[in-house]
Design an enzyme around this catalytic site. Structure first.
Site, short mmCIF file in Angstrom:
data_model
loop_
_atom_site.label_atom_id
_atom_site.label_comp_id
_atom_site.label_asym_id
_atom_site.label_seq_id
_atom_site.Cartn_x
_atom_site.Cartn_y
_atom_site.Cartn_z
N ILE A 80 43.04 14.25 -22.60
CA ILE A 80 43.98 14.90 -23.52
C ILE A 80 43.23 15.16 -24.82
O ILE A 80 42.39 14.35 -25.23
CB ILE A 80 45.25 14.06 -23.76
CG1 ILE A 80 46.31 14.88 -24.46
CG2 ILE A 80 44.95 12.78 -24.50
CD1 ILE A 80 47.69 14.25 -24.41
N GLU A 96 45.26 7.28 -18.79
CA GLU A 96 43.95 7.87 -18.52
C GLU A 96 43.22 8.15 -19.82
O GLU A 96 42.04 7.96 -19.92
CB GLU A 96 44.14 9.15 -17.69
CG GLU A 96 42.89 9.62 -16.99
CD GLU A 96 41.90 10.27 -17.93
OE1 GLU A 96 40.70 9.99 -17.77
OE2 GLU A 96 42.27 11.01 -18.83
N ASP A 97 43.95 8.62 -20.84
CA ASP A 97 43.30 8.98 -22.10
C ASP A 97 44.32 8.90 -23.22
O ASP A 97 45.53 8.90 -22.98
CB ASP A 97 42.73 10.40 -22.00
CG ASP A 97 41.63 10.68 -23.03
OD1 ASP A 97 41.30 9.78 -23.82
OD2 ASP A 97 41.10 11.80 -23.03
N HIS A 128 44.18 14.75 -16.70
CA HIS A 128 42.88 14.08 -16.79
C HIS A 128 42.33 14.37 -18.17
O HIS A 128 41.76 15.41 -18.44
CB HIS A 128 41.93 14.59 -15.70
CG HIS A 128 40.63 13.85 -15.69
ND1 HIS A 128 39.43 14.49 -15.55
CD2 HIS A 128 40.35 12.54 -15.79
CE1 HIS A 128 38.45 13.60 -15.57
NE2 HIS A 128 39.00 12.42 -15.73
#
Length: 73
Positions: free
Chosen positions: A68, A5-6, A66
């Site tokens: 970082i 996600e990141d 969701h």
């Protein structure tokens, strides 16, 4: 496997990666698997992501990372 996600990279080349986001309307390849944080050392010749172990007492079943961010002091 399920995608990340990141990612946030420290000046020393260590990368932290969040994975496992579950969001309404977004296909999940592992809907029953909790989220994860991985560490990758970009200084290595063949970097690979290694799952970080999350300490006991943390509710992994609801972990849904969701994004970082890293704070360096």
């Amino acid at each position: 496997e399920a995608g990340s996600e990141d990612i946030d990279i420290l000046p020393n080349g260590l990368a932290f990666i969040s994975s496992g986001l579950k969001y309404p309307g977004l296909k999940s390849f592992a809907p029953d698997k909790p989220g994860e944080i991985f560490l990758m050392d970009l200084n290595e010749d063949y970097p690979r992501a290694v799952e970080l172990r999350i300490s006991r007492g943390f509710d992994l079943s609801s972990f849904n990372p969701h994004g970082i961010s890293i704070y360096v002091d």
